[in-house]
Design an enzyme around this catalytic site. Structure first.
Site, PDB file in Angstrom:
ATOM      1  N   ASP A  60      38.998  -6.514  32.934  1.00 39.03           N
ATOM      2  CA  ASP A  60      39.534  -7.072  34.971  1.00 39.03           C
ATOM      3  C   ASP A  60      38.248  -8.122  34.741  1.00 39.03           C
ATOM      4  O   ASP A  60      37.205  -8.315  34.675  1.00 39.03           O
ATOM      5  CB  ASP A  60      39.211  -5.168  35.085  1.00 39.03           C
TER       6      ASP A  60
ATOM      7  N   GLU B 229      42.347 -10.319  32.275  1.00 37.69           N
ATOM      8  CA  GLU B 229      42.428 -11.037  33.272  1.00 37.69           C
ATOM      9  C   GLU B 229      42.006 -11.852  33.730  1.00 37.69           C
ATOM     10  O   GLU B 229      41.025 -12.317  34.493  1.00 37.69           O
ATOM     11  CB  GLU B 229      42.813 -10.227  34.444  1.00 37.69           C
TER      12      GLU B 229
ATOM     13  N   TRP C  77      41.850 -14.961  36.114  1.00 29.51           N
ATOM     14  CA  TRP C  77      43.016 -15.219  37.589  1.00 29.51           C
ATOM     15  C   TRP C  77      42.325 -15.639  38.201  1.00 29.51           C
ATOM     16  O   TRP C  77      41.162 -15.941  38.582  1.00 29.51           O
ATOM     17  CB  TRP C  77      43.130 -13.922  38.250  1.00 29.51           C
TER      18      TRP C  77
ATOM     19  N   TRP D 151      51.621 -23.199  24.985  1.00 36.52           N
ATOM     20  CA  TRP D 151      50.989 -23.972  24.417  1.00 36.52           C
ATOM     21  C   TRP D 151      50.516 -22.743  23.130  1.00 36.52           C
ATOM     22  O   TRP D 151      49.876 -23.380  22.522  1.00 36.52           O
ATOM     23  CB  TRP D 151      50.139 -24.585  25.386  1.00 36.52           C
TER      24      TRP D 151
ATOM     25  N   ASP E 279      47.768  -5.075  40.814  1.00 37.52           N
ATOM     26  CA  ASP E 279      47.065  -6.391  41.864  1.00 37.52           C
ATOM     27  C   ASP E 279      48.788  -6.992  42.875  1.00 37.52           C
ATOM     28  O   ASP E 279      48.491  -7.136  44.136  1.00 37.52           O
ATOM     29  CB  ASP E 279      45.590  -7.164  41.471  1.00 37.52           C
TER      30      ASP E 279
END
Length: 320
Positions: A83, A108, A110, A178, A191
């Protein structure tokens, strides 16, 4: 029956969420004296309101590794999901994965996509996916990453902008274009647009604050999104809410797409040829076995013997 036992019976995998970027606790002190938290400089982004975990300390890393091994050996978790992976350096993830030996791990990472001054998503998101790939590289390639680039582009493409789904080199425009074997594709998470969101806010780009569920996939285009990720290279994931809580029609359509992927042996490294990418039409052939069409425009494959495998509103999938 435990969740893991049920998952094993149903041939599903449950990755354990590993939140090791921060410590969350409540300090009760009636003296009203100020508290000072000391430690080394953070190696990543801060999570608002809570202190970082200091991964530079040897004893901290040892404790984390022992905990991860306990999760694997005692609780029988096979996979880990790291996370808020921006909260600490990726080289620590590399160490944790090497030492705890999960079957699969995903981070994650982000980061915000690139937008124009008018808040329109830029067509070229190469810098965004490159940052995710750089993070994967720093883990030694041992940890995959959620393909936030694909999510951002795909949900924007659903607004009559399907031309976004082919990059200037003719490839998929996300991380999956890619480094597909390390790209975990998805259209929603806990989320971005879930009924499961339990936080009042979350941090993106270290400093910006957004309300919960701030980045949802267009609800009336959910199946087009799944038609895309479940037929394409990469490692697709299906969101719990969609599979179990959105009704039998959505559930059954997702199952049919998963069956096509499994039966036709589409995998993370399958080849892809994008045939069409216009405002209202996207078409591609994957692994030379599966053909997909998304959009309002009428279209079907003409080369070879294709048979319709499954279809729904604004999407269709054929197999040879």
């Amino acid at each position: 029956m435990t969740t893991l036992q049920r998952a094993e019976r149903e041939a599903r995998r449950c990755p354990e969420p590993v939140t090791i970027n921060r410590r969350e606790f409540e300090v009760v002190d009636t003296s009203s004296r100020p508290h000072k938290v000391e430690g080394n400089q953070s190696t990543g982004c801060n999570f608002p309101g809570v202190p970082n975990i200091d991964h530079t300390q040897t004893f901290v890393r040892k404790d984390i590794i022992n905990w991860l091994i306990w999760l694997r050996e005692s609780l029988k978790f096979q996979d880990f999901r790291f996370d808020f992976a921006k909260g600490y350096e990726a080289n620590f993830v590399k160490e944790y994965v090497k030492q705890s030996k999960p079957i699969f791990s995903v981070g994650e990472y982000w980061d915000s996509c690139s937008y124009s001054p008018a808040s329109q998503l830029d067509y070229n998101q190469d810098s965004h996916r490159q940052r995710i790939i750089n993070w994967i590289d720093k883990t030694g390639g041992l940890c995959a990453a959620f393909d936030f680039t694909t999510k951002g582009i795909l949900q924007e493409a659903m607004k009559g902008e399907l031309w976004r789904l082919r990059d200037p080199q003719g490839k998929p425009p996300g991380v999956v274009g890619w480094w597909p074997s390390r790209a975990v594709t998805f259209i929603e998470n806990h989320d971005s647009g879930s009924t499961q969101v339990h936080m009042s806010c979350l941090a993106i780009n270290c400093v910006s604050m957004f309300s919960e569920g701030h980045w949802p996939f267009p609800s009336d285009h959910i199946m087009e999104g799944y038609a895309y990720i479940l037929t394409h290279p990469g490692i697709p994931t299906v969101f719990y809410d969609h599979f179990y809580d959105w009704g039998k029609s959505i559930h059954d359509q997702i199952v049919k797409l998963m069956d096509v992927r499994r039966h036709e042996d589409i995998h993370s490294r399958s080849t892809i040829r994008i045939l069409e990418s216009h405002s209202n039409l996207y078409a591609a052939i994957i692994g030379e076995k599966v053909c997909i069409k998304i959009g309002d425009r009428s279209w079907c494959p003409t080369d070879g013997e294709w048979k319709l495998a499954t279809s729904g509103t604004r999407y269709a999938v054929w197999c040879r």
